[in-house]
Each structure stands twice: as C-alpha cells, then as structure tokens.
Design a protein around this motif. Structure first.
Motif, PDB file in Angstrom:
ATOM      1  N   LYS A 152       0.858  -1.181   0.000  1.00  0.00           N
ATOM      2  CA  LYS A 152       0.000   0.000   0.000  1.00  0.00           C
ATOM      3  C   LYS A 152       0.896   1.234   0.000  1.00  0.00           C
ATOM      4  CE  LYS A 152      -3.931   1.963   2.554  1.00  0.00           C
ATOM      5  NZ  LYS A 152      -4.897   1.761   3.649  1.00  0.00           N
ATOM      6  N   GLY A 153       0.415   2.333  -0.582  1.00  0.00           N
ATOM      7  CA  GLY A 153       1.233   3.535  -0.602  1.00  0.00           C
ATOM      8  C   GLY A 153       0.401   4.783  -0.819  1.00  0.00           C
ATOM      9  N   TRP A 154       1.059   5.932  -0.708  1.00  0.00           N
ATOM     10  CA  TRP A 154       0.358   7.201  -0.895  1.00  0.00           C
ATOM     11  C   TRP A 154       1.210   8.138  -1.740  1.00  0.00           C
ATOM     12  CZ3 TRP A 154       2.071  12.050   0.905  1.00  0.00           C
ATOM     13  CH2 TRP A 154       3.183  12.022   1.764  1.00  0.00           C
ATOM     14  N   GLY A 155       0.542   9.119  -2.302  1.00  0.00           N
ATOM     15  CA  GLY A 155       1.234  10.113  -3.108  1.00  0.00           C
ATOM     16  C   GLY A 155       0.452  11.406  -3.154  1.00  0.00           C
ATOM     17  N   VAL A 156       0.919  12.310  -3.975  1.00  0.00           N
ATOM     18  CA  VAL A 156       0.340  13.658  -4.078  1.00  0.00           C
ATOM     19  C   VAL A 156       0.026  13.930  -5.541  1.00  0.00           C
ATOM     20  CG1 VAL A 156       0.764  16.124  -3.670  1.00  0.00           C
ATOM     21  CG2 VAL A 156       1.662  14.411  -2.069  1.00  0.00           C
ATOM     22  N   SER A 157      -1.007  14.710  -5.793  1.00  0.00           N
ATOM     23  CA  SER A 157      -1.307  15.149  -7.153  1.00  0.00           C
ATOM     24  C   SER A 157      -1.371  16.672  -7.186  1.00  0.00           C
ATOM     25  CB  SER A 157      -2.636  14.570  -7.648  1.00  0.00           C
ATOM     26  OG  SER A 157      -3.716  15.087  -6.892  1.00  0.00           O
ATOM     27  N   GLY A 158      -0.967  17.244  -8.302  1.00  0.00           N
ATOM     28  CA  GLY A 158      -0.984  18.695  -8.428  1.00  0.00           C
ATOM     29  C   GLY A 158      -0.915  19.116  -9.875  1.00  0.00           C
ATOM     30  N   ALA A 159      -1.078  20.384 -10.099  1.00  0.00           N
ATOM     31  CA  ALA A 159      -1.039  20.944 -11.451  1.00  0.00           C
ATOM     32  C   ALA A 159       0.377  21.388 -11.768  1.00  0.00           C
ATOM     33  CB  ALA A 159      -2.008  22.122 -11.560  1.00  0.00           C
ATOM     34  N   LEU A 160       0.985  20.801 -12.788  1.00  0.00           N
ATOM     35  CA  LEU A 160       2.344  21.187 -13.165  1.00  0.00           C
ATOM     36  C   LEU A 160       2.409  22.649 -13.562  1.00  0.00           C
ATOM     37  CD1 LEU A 160       5.301  20.709 -13.896  1.00  0.00           C
ATOM     38  CD2 LEU A 160       4.541  19.693 -16.056  1.00  0.00           C
ATOM     39  N   TYR A 161       1.437  23.113 -14.341  1.00  0.00           N
ATOM     40  CA  TYR A 161       1.455  24.504 -14.795  1.00  0.00           C
ATOM     41  C   TYR A 161       1.402  25.482 -13.627  1.00  0.00           C
ATOM     42  CZ  TYR A 161      -3.576  23.926 -14.056  1.00  0.00           C
ATOM     43  OH  TYR A 161      -4.800  23.650 -13.505  1.00  0.00           O
ATOM     44  N   ALA A 162       0.843  25.046 -12.484  1.00  0.00           N
ATOM     45  CA  ALA A 162       0.661  25.941 -11.346  1.00  0.00           C
ATOM     46  C   ALA A 162       1.902  26.083 -10.475  1.00  0.00           C
ATOM     47  CB  ALA A 162      -0.503  25.443 -10.483  1.00  0.00           C
ATOM     48  N   LEU A 163       2.903  25.214 -10.657  1.00  0.00           N
ATOM     49  CA  LEU A 163       4.080  25.258  -9.794  1.00  0.00           C
ATOM     50  C   LEU A 163       4.756  26.627  -9.891  1.00  0.00           C
ATOM     51  CD1 LEU A 163       5.634  21.706 -10.290  1.00  0.00           C
ATOM     52  CD2 LEU A 163       4.097  22.515  -8.478  1.00  0.00           C
ATOM     53  N   ASN A 164       5.121  27.130  -8.735  1.00  0.00           N
ATOM     54  CA  ASN A 164       5.572  28.517  -8.597  1.00  0.00           C
ATOM     55  C   ASN A 164       7.055  28.537  -8.239  1.00  0.00           C
ATOM     56  OD1 ASN A 164       5.843  31.225  -7.946  1.00  0.00           O
ATOM     57  ND2 ASN A 164       3.949  31.304  -6.751  1.00  0.00           N
ATOM     58  N   SER A 165       7.888  29.151  -9.093  1.00  0.00           N
ATOM     59  CA  SER A 165       9.312  29.229  -8.776  1.00  0.00           C
ATOM     60  C   SER A 165       9.878  30.567  -9.219  1.00  0.00           C
ATOM     61  CB  SER A 165      10.084  28.082  -9.440  1.00  0.00           C
ATOM     62  OG  SER A 165      10.170  28.274 -10.833  1.00  0.00           O
ATOM     63  N   SER A 166      11.105  30.832  -8.808  1.00  0.00           N
ATOM     64  CA  SER A 166      11.712  32.143  -9.041  1.00  0.00           C
ATOM     65  C   SER A 166      12.216  32.333 -10.460  1.00  0.00           C
ATOM     66  CB  SER A 166      12.881  32.348  -8.066  1.00  0.00           C
ATOM     67  OG  SER A 166      13.873  31.350  -8.274  1.00  0.00           O
ATOM     68  N   LYS A 167      12.260  31.244 -11.267  1.00  0.00           N
ATOM     69  CA  LYS A 167      12.837  31.380 -12.601  1.00  0.00           C
ATOM     70  C   LYS A 167      11.945  30.877 -13.737  1.00  0.00           C
ATOM     71  CE  LYS A 167      16.759  29.178 -12.203  1.00  0.00           C
ATOM     72  NZ  LYS A 167      18.125  28.719 -12.534  1.00  0.00           N
ATOM     73  N   ASN A 168      10.738  30.389 -13.418  1.00  0.00           N
ATOM     74  CA  ASN A 168       9.964  29.757 -14.494  1.00  0.00           C
ATOM     75  C   ASN A 168       9.143  30.735 -15.328  1.00  0.00           C
ATOM     76  OD1 ASN A 168       7.513  30.238 -13.106  1.00  0.00           O
ATOM     77  ND2 ASN A 168       7.467  28.197 -12.214  1.00  0.00           N
ATOM     78  N   GLY A 169       9.055  31.980 -14.924  1.00  0.00           N
ATOM     79  CA  GLY A 169       8.363  32.983 -15.725  1.00  0.00           C
ATOM     80  C   GLY A 169       6.857  32.942 -15.638  1.00  0.00           C
ATOM     81  N   GLY A 170       6.305  32.078 -14.807  1.00  0.00           N
ATOM     82  CA  GLY A 170       4.860  32.094 -14.619  1.00  0.00           C
ATOM     83  C   GLY A 170       4.147  30.778 -14.858  1.00  0.00           C
ATOM     84  N   VAL A 171       4.804  29.801 -15.489  1.00  0.00           N
ATOM     85  CA  VAL A 171       4.213  28.479 -15.715  1.00  0.00           C
ATOM     86  C   VAL A 171       5.208  27.422 -15.243  1.00  0.00           C
ATOM     87  CG1 VAL A 171       3.474  26.807 -17.469  1.00  0.00           C
ATOM     88  CG2 VAL A 171       2.741  29.184 -17.639  1.00  0.00           C
ATOM     89  N   GLY A 172       4.740  26.485 -14.445  1.00  0.00           N
ATOM     90  CA  GLY A 172       5.615  25.448 -13.918  1.00  0.00           C
ATOM     91  C   GLY A 172       6.290  24.654 -15.022  1.00  0.00           C
ATOM     92  N   ASN A 173       7.538  24.246 -14.768  1.00  0.00           N
ATOM     93  CA  ASN A 173       8.284  23.515 -15.800  1.00  0.00           C
ATOM     94  C   ASN A 173       8.803  22.180 -15.268  1.00  0.00           C
ATOM     95  OD1 ASN A 173      10.796  24.075 -14.427  1.00  0.00           O
ATOM     96  ND2 ASN A 173      10.861  26.084 -15.414  1.00  0.00           N
ATOM     97  N   TYR A 174       9.477  21.438 -16.138  1.00  0.00           N
ATOM     98  CA  TYR A 174       9.942  20.098 -15.784  1.00  0.00           C
ATOM     99  C   TYR A 174      11.041  20.130 -14.722  1.00  0.00           C
ATOM    100  CZ  TYR A 174       7.322  18.864 -20.002  1.00  0.00           C
ATOM    101  OH  TYR A 174       6.330  18.702 -20.942  1.00  0.00           O
ATOM    102  N   LEU A 175      11.794  21.210 -14.637  1.00  0.00           N
ATOM    103  CA  LEU A 175      12.770  21.359 -13.561  1.00  0.00           C
ATOM    104  C   LEU A 175      12.052  21.534 -12.227  1.00  0.00           C
ATOM    105  CD1 LEU A 175      15.711  21.676 -12.630  1.00  0.00           C
ATOM    106  CD2 LEU A 175      15.535  24.118 -13.171  1.00  0.00           C
ATOM    107  N   ASP A 176      11.005  22.372 -12.211  1.00  0.00           N
ATOM    108  CA  ASP A 176      10.182  22.523 -11.006  1.00  0.00           C
ATOM    109  C   ASP A 176       9.580  21.178 -10.604  1.00  0.00           C
ATOM    110  OD1 ASP A 176      10.580  25.313 -11.109  1.00  0.00           O
ATOM    111  OD2 ASP A 176       8.804  25.607 -12.355  1.00  0.00           O
ATOM    112  N   LEU A 177       9.190  20.402 -11.588  1.00  0.00           N
ATOM    113  CA  LEU A 177       8.594  19.091 -11.324  1.00  0.00           C
ATOM    114  C   LEU A 177       9.579  18.197 -10.577  1.00  0.00           C
ATOM    115  CD1 LEU A 177       6.398  16.911 -11.777  1.00  0.00           C
ATOM    116  CD2 LEU A 177       7.435  16.477 -14.014  1.00  0.00           C
TER     117      LEU A 177
END
Length: 665
Positions: A152-177
């Motif tokens: 049995k296990g657990w995990g998290v789900s989220g919106a990749l586009y929503a990820l917020n970082s100092s360098k992504n320019g406004g849309v979450g990217n694969y590095l943020d992922l």
C-alpha cells in the motif's frame, strides 16, 4: 425485414448500441439518423437499402469464411487452441517478422506458450490465407506489490502549470517538477501525479486545457525549463498564457540557436539518437508543427495539398520542433530520476487524456484510423440535459483493430516509459464510447474491443513496469470494474462522490480495496472549498442554480459534512487545517491500496483548478500555487501529512488475500 430493421441489424453487427439507459433510468432508443451517422463514422455506407444489404452480406461472409479470427487474446506462458473449419498450414511470427512456431492442423491448431507481446498467426488453407493478431497478455498489469516492497502507498497530485518558482516565468516547468517530487519523496510520498503533459501545439496560443491536446504521444513544450532566467512568476494568482508563451518561446528559439552553434558532440549525438529512435512519428509531428506556424493549428483549414502527411515535404523548422521534443523528453527523464533518488518508489504519475483535438497533429497523422464526423462525449444527464460533446476525436474500433492497435500501443508505451503510474482518463471508453454526430443527430454508444484493449494496456504496462489506474467514475456497467481489476488496473474512488442513499458520505473504510482513493480532483472542490460550499456558489453565480436550489444543495452539503465529522471523529471546534488532517488520516486507514492527496489541499487552497462544463465563466487551468517550489520541503503541512499518511505505508504482506487483490482471483 424492412429497411429500418436491416439498418439496426447492420448497426449491431458493427458494435453500435440500439439504445441505452439514461441517468434517470429511462431507455433512450437510437433513431435511424444516429445509426447512419455512427456507421458513416466507421466508413460503412448505410445511405441506401442496397448499401445496407451489401454491407451486411460482406461482414457476414468475412466472419464465416475465415480460417482463424482477425485477432485473439491469449495468456502469456500458456498453450492455446483454435478450432479450425478446414485444414491449414500455419506459422507464428514475432514483431520482427521471424518465425517462432509452425505446424499443420486439420480440426484444431495448438499454439505453444508465448511470451508477453504481439505476434502474427498466419494460416494458409486450400483457397485462402488469413492472419490473426495474437495479443499475448500477462496475467495482469504490474501492481504496487509487484513493483515495490509495499502492499500500500500514498502520493500527491498537483497541477504542473501551477508550480511557482523564481525562474519559471509564470508556468511550472519540468525542472520545477523534479524539485517538487524530490521534496515530496523525502517526506514519504510514493508518487506525484500531474495533469496531462501532452503536446498542445505550437500554434495553439489560446489553448489552456491539458485535456485538449494536439497529440498525446508528444510533450507539452510550455513546460521546458530554459537556461536563461525568465524572472519570477508574476504576483497575479492567475496565469497569463499568452504573455508567458511570448517570452518563453523567444527563449527557446535563442537556446536552439546556441545548440546549433555550440552543442557538444555528446549533445549532438544524443539528439540524433533520439530522432532515430522516435522515427517517422517524430518526423511527421515536427512537420505538422512547422506547417502550423504558417497555416494555423487546425489542419482542416490548411491548403488541400498539406492536409495529408504523405503529401508534404520536410522543412528547416522541422529540426527545431524535433529539438523541442528532445529537450522535453530529457527533462522529464531527469525529473523522474530526481524523484526516484529522493526515495519515491514510483515517481511520476501521468494522465492519458481521452482524445486529441479534431484538427490537431494526432488526427492529421492518423486520419485513416479516425472516426470522422463524430466527437467523443457523454449522454444527457442532470447537469447537461442536452448531453456533452467534448470536441475530441475518436479512433474507429474497426480501423484501429485492422491497424493492430499501433497508435494506442505507441501512446501507452511512451507514457509508461516515462512514469511509474499512468491513469487512463474515462477508462469506460475501453468498453464503449459515446459518440456525438456533427450533423446534429443525437449521440449513441459504440462498443470497443474491450478484451483486446485491456490486453494492450497490460502488455505495455508489463513491458515498462508501470502501474495503471483506470478512472472509472460515472455509470459503470455491471462487471466492468471486476474485469478491470482482474487485469491489474486499479479503480479510482473520489470520496466526496461516495454517497449513500440518504445523502450522506459513506465511511472511507468501505472504499474498494483495489483502488486509488482521494478526497477530490482538479474537477472537484478542494477540502476547504467543499467544506465552505464554494462549488455551489460558483454554480449559482454563473446561473446553473437558482437561489432556492443553491440553498437545497448547501443543506445537502451540511449532511455530508456531518457524515465526515462522524467518520473522521472531527470535533466541533476543529479548524479547517484540523479537518484536512483528519480526512487525510482516515483515507490512509481505508482499504484502498493507493491514497492520493491534492497539493492544493496541502497548501490550503480554496478554489478548484477546473469547473467542468465551463470555459470562460471560471478561471480553469489558470490558478497558480500559493507556495513556491523551493519552500515545499520545509513546509510544516508536508511534515504533518507524512505522519497522517503513515498507515498507508504498509510493507508487502507475506501472503496476499484474494479478496483484496483481485489479480490473484
């Protein structure tokens, strides 16, 4: 037999349902215009009585005249026998065309055990030669216990586009992922699920929904992390895709120029190897993207000479679009590696959308397999009395079968190679699809080759060691879930949909065991939103509910809250943070093999990412996360979640129970 009776007989021969039971229990009969439209989508002429008669005779003659069927699902590692209508010589070929078995049969044909995979049986009789696609499937797709040391296990789900970082320019990217998965993996999560990352298309500047892709076999370039700093995400809580794409694509163009001039030998070799491995599919996709820059993202509006892939020629921009896919693929691989290194047992959990846009690259590349003149949709229900057309293309089952399911095999293989879990959206479509004719006729259901499609899913999952979840919400036919689970596909349970006859919510302890369970999804209110009835207020504000109806729904929500208080032992004095922790803890103690928590709930978000049935009335797919990626690892809510989810970290049982693992039944 009158002409309408013949039409109905032909429709049934082709898998079209003559009617269905609606959400209110009434039986809806498919009228002749619907049957003709669906037959036309299968490229079967039903325009005249003569055409119908000829089509019936042709299908019946083909079925009764064959030595062996057109396709057959067999169990890998087991012998299999065909009954033969006539003696024949036969051989079995592997995917490379090499003969691996051969023989002669008079009344039956006996196959020796085959490994997992796809094979061709060739049977030569006195006056005909037939081929059968053999789908040699494993006993079941890999389970959590097969791939990890846990039951049995657990995990998290989220919106990749929503990820917020100092360098992504406004849309979450694969590095943020990758960073997000590392943070969650260090805190005990087994996987991280994101919205579909299928290619939306270079020319689709206004497309926001990840569920309306141009091609599901290629990646969304909006999420490529560029070397140059794009600046922090804007303060606005909502994403402006147009503004982002303008600066992001300029950065991609500049980076490609640097690659052309300064790439290392290793980078050039790797890019060339990627292009060779992807082959003709990548070449055609890149060609579509190049043409779309001049003629737009809908190929149906292109000049006639460009509407077929085989009539077009390579152009200089093809290399650029192939390079974008290389960048995206390598960054996804890096994100998955970061996840696994952090301790995540499975890492990426990816979504396969129902279909692609009718004018996009996937349809352009596979026009001969598409059901033309229809869209995938849903029948009328209480929220959509006129039914729904999702404006997504459908593969015609008869054409897909003749093509040995190649596009589906390629799609699933790519996705499963990149992920530890894949979720198939609207998995009911493996059994039947609701097609809405473009001519205005009411929609109807058409059967799909369920056993063959399940076999394809299981084969690709076994080859790529990937777990599969089937989103089986809605009106589920009897026996469907049992067959799905027996094939190793986990069901999907959303707790806020698990109601009882008296309007309450059932206990999480009653959830089905072979399931991925969650409280909500991107299409439902968050826990805060659910508790405060924000979804009801949205429906009221856009005119879907009258004030009186809204009051009634708030009353029903109160009964649901009271049920949750009882099931989760939530005291009257509990804060919303306490309530979220109690709900997650109760899900962790449920029988469900997998439990998923929304990132929005961890962050305490109140508004949902999407309100189904809306386009501009609600800010769908535009909500930015309130917490930055670099802050997730140290977030107190994440550490508390790890403790709450401890019951969902069981180690693998020594002896598994057939009642909880239908794969063993």
């Amino acid at each position: 037999m009158d002409s309408d009776d013949q039409l109905r007989q032909l429709a049934q021969e082709c898998g079209i349902h003559l009617g269905y039971h609606g959400w209110d229990g009434t039986h809806q009969t498919c009228a002749p215009p619907t049957l003709r439209a669906l037959l036309r989508a299968l490229d079967i002429d039903a325009s005249t009585d003569k055409a119908i008669d000829e089509a019936l005779q042709s299908r019946q003659a083909e079925r009764t005249g064959r030595i062996v069927p057109t396709e057959q699902v067999v169990s890998a590692g087991e012998t299999f026998e065909f009954a033969l209508p006539q003696s024949c010589e036969w051989q079995v070929l592997d995917e490379a065309g090499r003969e691996i078995q051969a023989g002669r049969g008079d009344t039956c044909l006996s196959l020796q055990p085959l490994p997992v995979g796809y094979f061709t049986l060739v049977a030569r009789g006195a006056d005909r030669c037939d081929e059968t696609l053999l789908l040699s499937r494993p006993a079941h797709a890999p389970t959590i216990a097969d791939l990890t040391e846990r039951d049995k296990g657990w995990g998290v789900s989220g919106a990749l586009y929503a990820l917020n970082s100092s360098k992504n320019g406004g849309v979450g990217n694969y590095l943020d992922l990758g960073k997000t998965m590392s943070s969650l993996g260090q805190n005990g999560a087994m996987y991280f699920g994101i919205n579909p990352i299928h290619a939306l298309g270079w020319a689709a500047n206004d497309t926001k929904s990840p569920y309306s892709p141009s091609h599901r076999g290629f990646l969304n370039i909006d999420h490529i992390a560029v070397d140059s700093r794009l600046a922090p995400a804007p303060d606005d809580a909502r994403i402006d895709y147009t503004a982002f794409r303008t600066k992001h694509r300029a950065a991609l163009e500049a980076e490609h120029r640097r690659f052309q001039n300064d790439a290392t030998p290793h980078e050039r070799d790797d890019f060339q190897a990627f292009c060779r491995a992807e082959g003709q599919e990548l070449a055609q996709f890149a060609m579509f993207e190049s043409i779309s820059e001049t003629h737009g993202g809908d190929f149906r509006n292109w000049p006639a000479r460009l509407r077929q892939p085989d009539r077009t020629k390579a152009a200089p921009r093809d290399v650029f679009h192939a390079w974008l896919q290389w960048k995206a693929n390598r960054q996804i691989e890096a994100a998955q590696s970061a996840a696994l290194e952090s301790g995540m047992a499975l890492g990426l959990y990816l979504d396969l959308a129902v279909g692609a846009r009718p004018g996009g690259a996937e349809v352009w590349m596979h026009q001969d397999l598409i059901a033309h003149g229809v869209s995938v949709g849903a029948p009328p229900d209480q929220l959509s009395p006129a039914g729904q057309s999702w404006t997504l293309a459908a593969y015609a089952p008869n054409k897909l079968s003749r093509n040995r399911y190649e596009p589906l095999r390629a799609l699933l293989g790519k996705l499963m190679k990149q992920a530890g879990i894949v979720r198939i959206d609207h998995v009911l479509g493996l059994m039947r699809s609701f097609w809405v004719p473009e001519d205005g006729s009411p929609g109807g259901y058409i059967s799909q080759p369920f056993e063959a499609l399940l076999a394809v899913v299981a084969i690709e999952a076994a080859r790529n060691r990937c777990c599969v979840v089937g989103e089986d919400l809605g009106l589920v036919p009897a026996g469907f879930r049992e067959r799905l689970n027996a094939s190793g596909l986990y069901s999907y349970a959303v707790w806020q949909f698990e109601g009882t006859g008296d309007g309450e919510l059932r206990s999480a302890r009653q959830l089905r065991p072979f399931t991925m369970a969650c409280f909500g999804t991107h299409d439902t209110p968050t826990i805060r939103g659910f508790w405060r009835g924000r979804d009801i207020e949205w429906w009221r504000s856009i005119g879907w509910l009258s004030p009186d109806a809204a009051i009634g729904m708030h009353g029903a929500r109160a009964r649901q809250r009271n049920a949750l208080r009882k099931h989760c032992a939530i005291p009257p004095s509990a804060t919303l943070s306490d309530i979220m922790g109690a709900i997650h803890g109760e899900l962790a103690r449920s029988p469900a093999k997998l439990v998923t928590v929304q990132l929005d709930d961890i962050f305490g978000q109140e508004q949902a990412q999407n309100l189904p049935g809306t386009i501009d009335e609600h800010p769908n797919w535009r909500r930015r996360a309130s917490v930055a990626v670099d802050e997730i690892a140290a977030l107190q809510e994440v550490k508390e979640l790890r403790n709450a989810m401890e019951p969902a970290r069981r180690t693998r049982a020594t002896v598994q129970n057939k009642e909880t693992d239908p794969c063993l039944s």
